[in-house]
Write a protein that holds these residues in place. Structure first.
Motif, PDB file in Angstrom:
ATOM      1  N   VAL A   3     -15.310  -3.993  -7.573  1.00 36.86           N
ATOM      2  CA  VAL A   3     -14.053  -3.297  -7.260  1.00 36.86           C
ATOM      3  C   VAL A   3     -12.985  -3.693  -8.284  1.00 36.86           C
ATOM      4  N   CYS A   4     -12.711  -4.998  -8.359  1.00 39.18           N
ATOM      5  CA  CYS A   4     -11.694  -5.480  -9.306  1.00 39.18           C
ATOM      6  C   CYS A   4     -12.388  -5.942 -10.579  1.00 39.18           C
ATOM      7  N   HIS A   5     -12.159  -5.208 -11.668  1.00 38.00           N
ATOM      8  CA  HIS A   5     -12.833  -5.542 -12.919  1.00 38.00           C
ATOM      9  C   HIS A   5     -12.166  -6.733 -13.603  1.00 38.00           C
ATOM     10  N   CYS A   6     -10.860  -6.940 -13.329  1.00 41.53           N
ATOM     11  CA  CYS A   6     -10.156  -8.054 -13.993  1.00 41.53           C
ATOM     12  C   CYS A   6     -10.687  -9.398 -13.505  1.00 41.53           C
ATOM     13  N   LEU A   7     -10.879  -9.496 -12.182  1.00 44.70           N
ATOM     14  CA  LEU A   7     -11.233 -10.799 -11.606  1.00 44.70           C
ATOM     15  C   LEU A   7     -12.631 -10.796 -10.984  1.00 44.70           C
ATOM     16  N   ALA A   8     -13.408  -9.750 -11.290  1.00 34.23           N
ATOM     17  CA  ALA A   8     -14.801  -9.651 -10.828  1.00 34.23           C
ATOM     18  C   ALA A   8     -14.946  -9.899  -9.323  1.00 34.23           C
ATOM     19  N   VAL A   9     -14.326  -9.021  -8.533  1.00 30.02           N
ATOM     20  CA  VAL A   9     -14.449  -9.102  -7.074  1.00 30.02           C
ATOM     21  C   VAL A   9     -15.184  -7.846  -6.613  1.00 30.02           C
ATOM     22  N   ASN A  10     -16.246  -8.026  -5.796  1.00 23.77           N
ATOM     23  CA  ASN A  10     -17.016  -6.838  -5.402  1.00 23.77           C
ATOM     24  C   ASN A  10     -16.596  -6.286  -4.033  1.00 23.77           C
ATOM     25  N   ASP A  11     -17.207  -5.148  -3.667  1.00 22.45           N
ATOM     26  CA  ASP A  11     -16.804  -4.464  -2.429  1.00 22.45           C
ATOM     27  C   ASP A  11     -17.119  -5.299  -1.191  1.00 22.45           C
ATOM     28  N   ARG A  12     -18.183  -6.110  -1.254  1.00 23.00           N
ATOM     29  CA  ARG A  12     -18.537  -6.928  -0.075  1.00 23.00           C
ATOM     30  C   ARG A  12     -17.427  -7.928   0.232  1.00 23.00           C
ATOM     31  N   GLU A  13     -16.853  -8.505  -0.835  1.00 22.34           N
ATOM     32  CA  GLU A  13     -15.765  -9.477  -0.616  1.00 22.34           C
ATOM     33  C   GLU A  13     -14.524  -8.783  -0.045  1.00 22.34           C
ATOM     34  N   VAL A  14     -14.241  -7.572  -0.562  1.00 18.03           N
ATOM     35  CA  VAL A  14     -13.068  -6.846  -0.050  1.00 18.03           C
ATOM     36  C   VAL A  14     -13.297  -6.444   1.411  1.00 18.03           C
ATOM     37  N   LYS A  15     -14.534  -5.970   1.713  1.00 16.75           N
ATOM     38  CA  LYS A  15     -14.837  -5.571   3.097  1.00 16.75           C
ATOM     39  C   LYS A  15     -14.744  -6.777   4.033  1.00 16.75           C
ATOM     40  N   ALA A  16     -15.170  -7.934   3.543  1.00 16.01           N
ATOM     41  CA  ALA A  16     -15.084  -9.149   4.370  1.00 16.01           C
ATOM     42  C   ALA A  16     -13.619  -9.451   4.678  1.00 16.01           C
ATOM     43  N   LEU A  37      -4.186  -8.375 -10.760  1.00 15.54           N
ATOM     44  CA  LEU A  37      -3.732  -8.270 -12.154  1.00 15.54           C
ATOM     45  C   LEU A  37      -3.294  -6.855 -12.538  1.00 15.54           C
ATOM     46  N   CYS A  38      -4.182  -6.031 -13.101  1.00 19.14           N
ATOM     47  CA  CYS A  38      -3.702  -4.751 -13.663  1.00 19.14           C
ATOM     48  C   CYS A  38      -3.377  -3.704 -12.589  1.00 19.14           C
ATOM     49  N   GLY A  39      -3.978  -3.819 -11.413  1.00 22.27           N
ATOM     50  CA  GLY A  39      -3.695  -2.857 -10.338  1.00 22.27           C
ATOM     51  C   GLY A  39      -4.558  -1.613 -10.394  1.00 22.27           C
ATOM     52  N   GLY A  40      -5.430  -1.528 -11.395  1.00 21.40           N
ATOM     53  CA  GLY A  40      -6.276  -0.338 -11.548  1.00 21.40           C
ATOM     54  C   GLY A  40      -7.213  -0.109 -10.368  1.00 21.40           C
ATOM     55  N   CYS A  41      -7.518  -1.163  -9.619  1.00 20.17           N
ATOM     56  CA  CYS A  41      -8.459  -1.009  -8.498  1.00 20.17           C
ATOM     57  C   CYS A  41      -7.748  -0.753  -7.177  1.00 20.17           C
ATOM     58  N   HIS A  42      -6.420  -0.642  -7.182  1.00 22.13           N
ATOM     59  CA  HIS A  42      -5.721  -0.411  -5.915  1.00 22.13           C
ATOM     60  C   HIS A  42      -6.223   0.838  -5.176  1.00 22.13           C
ATOM     61  N   PRO A  43      -6.513   1.960  -5.904  1.00 25.47           N
ATOM     62  CA  PRO A  43      -7.068   3.105  -5.170  1.00 25.47           C
ATOM     63  C   PRO A  43      -8.401   2.777  -4.497  1.00 25.47           C
ATOM     64  N   SER A  44      -9.242   1.986  -5.174  1.00 25.68           N
ATOM     65  CA  SER A  44     -10.536   1.618  -4.563  1.00 25.68           C
ATOM     66  C   SER A  44     -10.316   0.748  -3.342  1.00 25.68           C
ATOM     67  N   ILE A  45      -9.355  -0.170  -3.439  1.00 22.85           N
ATOM     68  CA  ILE A  45      -9.053  -1.041  -2.288  1.00 22.85           C
ATOM     69  C   ILE A  45      -8.530  -0.181  -1.134  1.00 22.85           C
ATOM     70  N   CYS A  46      -7.643   0.766  -1.462  1.00 23.51           N
ATOM     71  CA  CYS A  46      -7.125   1.697  -0.444  1.00 23.51           C
ATOM     72  C   CYS A  46      -8.269   2.388   0.268  1.00 23.51           C
ATOM     73  N   MET A  47      -9.248   2.821  -0.529  1.00 23.53           N
ATOM     74  CA  MET A  47     -10.376   3.531   0.067  1.00 23.53           C
ATOM     75  C   MET A  47     -11.139   2.648   1.040  1.00 23.53           C
ATOM     76  N   LEU A  48     -11.349   1.397   0.635  1.00 22.83           N
ATOM     77  CA  LEU A  48     -12.076   0.473   1.515  1.00 22.83           C
ATOM     78  C   LEU A  48     -11.251   0.186   2.772  1.00 22.83           C
ATOM     79  N   LEU A  49      -9.929   0.110   2.617  1.00 24.32           N
ATOM     80  CA  LEU A  49      -9.053  -0.063   3.789  1.00 24.32           C
ATOM     81  C   LEU A  49      -9.128   1.186   4.654  1.00 24.32           C
ATOM     82  N   GLY A  50      -9.136   2.339   3.988  1.00 26.67           N
ATOM     83  CA  GLY A  50      -9.176   3.629   4.694  1.00 26.67           C
ATOM     84  C   GLY A  50     -10.453   3.799   5.479  1.00 26.67           C
TER      85      GLY A  50
END
Lengths: 76, 154
Positions: A3-16, A37-50
């Protein structure tokens, strides 16, 4: 999925984090560092929250600038 | 030539999707190569270039319609952490492309812009082929199992 390319965080960690009660992008940043960091993954995080709240990203979780991108993804 | 703003906006959204696909296939190719799946790496490399050619067609059309191509916007680039996850994410991306071009084609009809519609329909056919190929591969994966399927791509 990465999900986050800057800090290498995957979807499982965000879902957790969402499972632990994260309800906004800010919460996810605090719990996982994803999106800090850059904020480029905020839409992906939104989706996982959604996904977690059945398609409703919920106001402040969705950054104004990302809304179009969020909508694009969730509508398909 | 002055284009309908709705058409230019739709083309720009398609451009965003194509530029995203260029990157998503490119990183998938490089990671597959790093994992020694050179055959799949080659496929992804070629698809990345194909998507760049699609982007070129769209950029040319936006400029022709006196619009401004948005080169700095991307959708999330979905990077799978395994070969199979990557394959599935790329398949999902292609399915979204098909839906986007179908909706775009309908908008062109509504806005009486057959020129843009012809262009989108050519892109749509290409993406439909990608979806069809991916579905055949996923059926293959289901039939022969992960190990044999992965072995095909070494």
């Amino acid at each position: 999925m990465l999900v986050c390319h800057c800090l290498a965080v995957n979807d499982r960690e965000v879902k957790a984090a969402v499972g632990q009660g994260a309800a906004t992008v800010e919460d996810v940043i605090n719990l996982t560092d994803a999106g800090a960091l850059c904020g480029g993954c905020h839409p992906s995080i939104c989706m996982l929250l959604g996904e977690h709240s059945q398609g409703d990203c919920g106001g402040d979780a969705c950054l104004a600038g990302s809304r179009v991108l969020c909508g694009d993804r969730s509508s398909v | 030539m002055n284009g309908d703003p709705r058409i230019i906006e739709m083309l720009n959204e398609s451009l965003t999707a194509e530029l995203t696909a260029v990157n998503q296939y490119f990183i998938a190719s490089k990671m597959a190569d790093d994992w020694s799946y050179s055959k799949l790496a080659k496929e992804y490399y070629d698809e990345s270039i194909d998507e760049m050619k699609h982007a070129e067609t769209i950029i040319d059309r936006i400029l022709f319609l006196d619009g401004v191509p948005n080169m700095q916007r991307l959708f999330p680039v979905e990077v799978g952490e395994s070969l199979i996850e990557q394959f599935q994410l790329n398949y999902e991306m292609e399915k979204r492309a098909v839906l986007r071009y179908r909706a775009g084609s309908a908008l062109c009809h509504e806005a009486s812009d057959p020129g843009t519609r012809n262009l989108l329909e050519a892109l749509l056919k290409s993406e439909e082929h990608h979806v069809d190929d991916a579905e055949a591969e996923l059926a293959n994966l289901d039939q022969i199992g992960e190990k044999l399927w992965l072995a095909k791509w070494v």
